[in-house]
Design a protein around this motif. Structure first.
Motif, PDB file in Angstrom:
ATOM      1  N   ALA A 106      31.197  34.259  34.520  1.00  0.00           N
ATOM      2  CA  ALA A 106      31.588  33.915  33.155  1.00  0.00           C
ATOM      3  C   ALA A 106      32.389  35.045  32.520  1.00  0.00           C
ATOM      4  N   LEU A 107      32.019  36.294  32.834  1.00  0.00           N
ATOM      5  CA  LEU A 107      32.795  37.432  32.338  1.00  0.00           C
ATOM      6  C   LEU A 107      34.219  37.384  32.892  1.00  0.00           C
ATOM      7  N   ARG A 108      34.347  37.070  34.167  1.00  0.00           N
ATOM      8  CA  ARG A 108      35.668  36.930  34.762  1.00  0.00           C
ATOM      9  C   ARG A 108      36.457  35.827  34.051  1.00  0.00           C
ATOM     10  N   ALA A 109      35.785  34.689  33.832  1.00  0.00           N
ATOM     11  CA  ALA A 109      36.460  33.569  33.178  1.00  0.00           C
ATOM     12  C   ALA A 109      36.873  33.928  31.754  1.00  0.00           C
ATOM     13  N   GLY A 110      36.138  34.838  31.120  1.00  0.00           N
ATOM     14  CA  GLY A 110      36.451  35.266  29.765  1.00  0.00           C
ATOM     15  C   GLY A 110      37.473  36.382  29.699  1.00  0.00           C
ATOM     16  N   GLY A 111      38.082  36.726  30.828  1.00  0.00           N
ATOM     17  CA  GLY A 111      39.133  37.736  30.844  1.00  0.00           C
ATOM     18  C   GLY A 111      38.675  39.136  31.186  1.00  0.00           C
ATOM     19  N   ARG A 112      37.363  39.330  31.446  1.00  0.00           N
ATOM     20  CA  ARG A 112      36.858  40.643  31.849  1.00  0.00           C
ATOM     21  C   ARG A 112      37.031  40.842  33.348  1.00  0.00           C
ATOM     22  N   ARG A 113      36.848  42.067  33.812  1.00  0.00           N
ATOM     23  CA  ARG A 113      37.040  42.350  35.233  1.00  0.00           C
ATOM     24  C   ARG A 113      35.852  43.098  35.829  1.00  0.00           C
ATOM     25  N   PRO A 114      34.681  42.464  35.845  1.00  0.00           N
ATOM     26  CA  PRO A 114      33.544  43.113  36.498  1.00  0.00           C
ATOM     27  C   PRO A 114      33.725  43.097  38.014  1.00  0.00           C
ATOM     28  N   VAL A 115      33.168  44.109  38.684  1.00  0.00           N
ATOM     29  CA  VAL A 115      33.175  44.123  40.148  1.00  0.00           C
ATOM     30  C   VAL A 115      31.909  43.382  40.582  1.00  0.00           C
ATOM     31  N   ILE A 116      32.074  42.111  40.869  1.00  0.00           N
ATOM     32  CA  ILE A 116      30.917  41.238  41.064  1.00  0.00           C
ATOM     33  C   ILE A 116      30.056  41.694  42.240  1.00  0.00           C
TER      34      ILE A 116
END
Length: 260
Positions: free
Chosen positions: A34-44
């Motif tokens: 969800a963070l990725r979808a919200g424009g963030r770039r976590p290293v999953i």
């Protein structure tokens, strides 16, 4: 899920741990996605690795709590190193902060949950499972009651700017049912007792709505309605676990400091 819990309970604490770990990691994966979808770039992959390390340390090495501090340190400093990678994007600091929040929130709460599984006495190896199942069902009864009473009779909004559907009437009804469920499980689990069961009911009735609202606030900031689609019609594993995971550290502290 209920059938899986029954099967895991019958097979013992170790199997129950792996079921709990799988569900917790799926919830974390949903949040990171969800963070990725919200424009963030976590290293999953790194976030999942740290959370798994915390779960393994909490269950398999409960006598060495410093291992959890080590995992937390790896999560913090490792994510700061990854913040320097070429594909870091334009907001690496806040992206890193979001990932750490996700790992410590879901992974940390999950570590508290599996720490309950490790609780036992010389005469009852299943005591930890009993505690965790009781906590989950108390929280679920609170959540379900609050939803139905709030939907039918809720008139006074609890936090309209965060979650318009929640009401004070639902909160009150859920708290009463949580207290009743706590008393019942206290009577059923001899090592717990009715008074301690009531205390856990109070803890869950206070922290469960807080965890639910916290997740709603995060979803609202990220601009999403559901945290995932792995459970059709339910919004994902995180939506099912938000209240349960949020309560776990407080319940574990009570069990360790007061009950055992």
């Amino acid at each position: 899920l209920f059938l899986l819990v029954i099967a895991a309970y019958a097979l013992g604490p170790d199997v129950f741990f792996w079921l709990a770990a799988a569900v917790i990691l799926l919830a974390l994966l949903e949040l990171l996605a969800a963070l990725r979808a919200g424009g963030r770039r976590p290293v999953i992959a790194f976030g999942m690795f740290c959370a798994l390390g915390g779960l393994l340390a909490a269950y398999w090495r409960p006598e060495d709590p410093e291992l959890l501090l080590l995992v937390a340190g790896i999560a913090v400093f490792g994510s700061m190193v990854l913040m320097l990678r070429p594909a870091r994007g334009s907001t690496p600091g806040s992206d890193t902060a979001w990932m750490l929040l996700a790992v410590l929130w879901i992974g940390g709460g999950g570590a508290a949950a599996v720490s309950m599984l490790a609780l036992s006495t010389s005469g009852n190896a299943r005591l930890g499972m009993n505690f965790l199942v009781a906590h989950v069902l108390i929280t679920a009864s609170d959540d379900i009651t609050a939803y139905f009473i709030g939907t039918r009779w809720g008139r006074h909004k609890l936090a309209p700017s965060i979650s318009p559907g929640k009401s004070w009437e639902g909160l009150a009804a859920g708290s009463v049912v949580a207290l009743g469920a706590g008393a019942v499980f206290g009577a059923l689990i001899g090592e717990l007792g009715v008074l301690n069961g009531l205390a856990i009911g109070i803890i869950d009735s206070v922290f469960a709505p807080t965890g639910d609202l916290s997740e709603s606030a995060v979803k609202r900031e990220l601009g999403i309605k559901d945290s995932g689609y792995l459970l059709p019609g339910h919004g994902g594993f995180l939506d099912r676990l938000d209240a349960i995971v949020f309560c776990c550290p407080a319940v574990l502290a009570y069990l360790r400091l007061v009950v055992l």
